[in-house]
Design a protein around this motif. Structure first.
Motif, short mmCIF file in Angstrom:
data_model
loop_
_atom_site.label_atom_id
_atom_site.label_comp_id
_atom_site.label_asym_id
_atom_site.label_seq_id
_atom_site.Cartn_x
_atom_site.Cartn_y
_atom_site.Cartn_z
N UNK A 1 7.33 -0.67 -29.20
CA UNK A 1 6.84 -1.83 -28.46
C UNK A 1 5.35 -1.98 -28.75
N UNK A 2 4.96 -3.21 -29.05
CA UNK A 2 3.55 -3.51 -29.33
C UNK A 2 3.12 -4.67 -28.45
N UNK A 3 1.88 -4.64 -28.00
CA UNK A 3 1.32 -5.73 -27.20
C UNK A 3 0.18 -6.38 -27.96
N UNK A 4 0.19 -7.70 -27.98
CA UNK A 4 -0.85 -8.50 -28.64
C UNK A 4 -1.41 -9.47 -27.60
N UNK A 5 -2.48 -9.10 -26.89
CA UNK A 5 -3.01 -9.94 -25.81
C UNK A 5 -3.30 -11.38 -26.23
N UNK A 6 -3.73 -11.58 -27.46
CA UNK A 6 -4.04 -12.93 -27.95
C UNK A 6 -2.88 -13.55 -28.72
N UNK B 1 5.64 2.82 -46.47
CA UNK B 1 6.42 3.53 -47.50
C UNK B 1 5.68 4.77 -47.99
N UNK B 2 4.37 4.69 -48.06
CA UNK B 2 3.58 5.85 -48.51
C UNK B 2 3.72 7.04 -47.57
N UNK B 3 4.17 6.80 -46.34
CA UNK B 3 4.34 7.87 -45.36
C UNK B 3 5.81 8.09 -44.99
N UNK B 4 6.72 7.49 -45.75
CA UNK B 4 8.15 7.68 -45.48
C UNK B 4 8.64 6.98 -44.23
N UNK B 5 7.95 5.91 -43.84
CA UNK B 5 8.32 5.12 -42.65
C UNK B 5 8.89 3.79 -43.12
N UNK B 6 10.00 3.36 -42.52
CA UNK B 6 10.64 2.11 -42.91
C UNK B 6 10.72 1.16 -41.73
N UNK B 7 10.12 -0.02 -41.88
CA UNK B 7 10.20 -1.09 -40.88
C UNK B 7 11.47 -1.87 -41.18
N UNK B 8 12.43 -1.87 -40.25
CA UNK B 8 13.70 -2.55 -40.47
C UNK B 8 13.64 -4.01 -40.04
N UNK B 9 13.21 -4.26 -38.82
CA UNK B 9 13.03 -5.62 -38.34
C UNK B 9 12.32 -5.59 -36.99
N UNK B 10 11.93 -6.77 -36.53
CA UNK B 10 11.23 -6.87 -35.24
C UNK B 10 11.74 -8.07 -34.46
N UNK B 11 11.61 -7.96 -33.16
CA UNK B 11 11.86 -9.07 -32.25
C UNK B 11 10.51 -9.45 -31.65
N UNK B 12 10.26 -10.74 -31.54
CA UNK B 12 8.98 -11.24 -31.03
C UNK B 12 9.26 -12.04 -29.77
N UNK B 13 8.50 -11.76 -28.71
CA UNK B 13 8.68 -12.50 -27.46
C UNK B 13 8.29 -13.96 -27.67
N UNK B 14 8.80 -14.83 -26.80
CA UNK B 14 8.56 -16.27 -26.94
C UNK B 14 7.08 -16.62 -26.91
N UNK B 15 6.30 -15.87 -26.13
CA UNK B 15 4.85 -16.14 -26.07
C UNK B 15 4.06 -15.41 -27.16
N UNK B 16 4.77 -14.67 -28.01
CA UNK B 16 4.20 -13.95 -29.16
C UNK B 16 3.23 -12.84 -28.76
#
Length: 90
Positions: free
Chosen positions: A7-12, A34-49
């Motif tokens: 979960x990430x928060x973006x105040x702006x 990828x350089x650290x063996x981490x794979x981002x599969x997908x994300x969901x974004x809230x309506x207010x972003x």
């Protein structure tokens, strides 16, 4: 490999444009991960972003925190998850 919900928060609000610049920004994140063996599969974004809920594969939560720092991304929480689908029971 363990799977995590980040979960990430973006105040702006999250500001990734839907154009070549946005594609480049995402590609840069994927490359750092990828350089650290981490794979981002997908994300969901809230309506207010203002919040994202990202699905990642990584060896450990600390690997996700490290790439988040390198990518300049916030981390509100990291939870190890597994898939539950209603179709499993049919």
């Amino acid at each position: 490999m363990p799977r995590y919900l980040i979960e990430r928060s973006f105040p702006d609000g999250l500001a990734i444009p839907a154009n070549a610049d946005g594609a480049q920004a995402c590609a840069q994140i994927v490359g750092v991960n990828a350089n650290s063996g981490v794979t981002w599969l997908h994300s969901y974004v809230s309506a207010d972003r203002r919040k994202t809920f990202c699905i990642y594969d990584a060896v450990a939560p600390e690997a996700i925190r490290q790439v988040a720092r390198r990518n300049g991304l916030p981390v509100t929480s990291i939870t190890e998850v597994s898939v539950l689908t209603p179709y499993f029971y049919y």
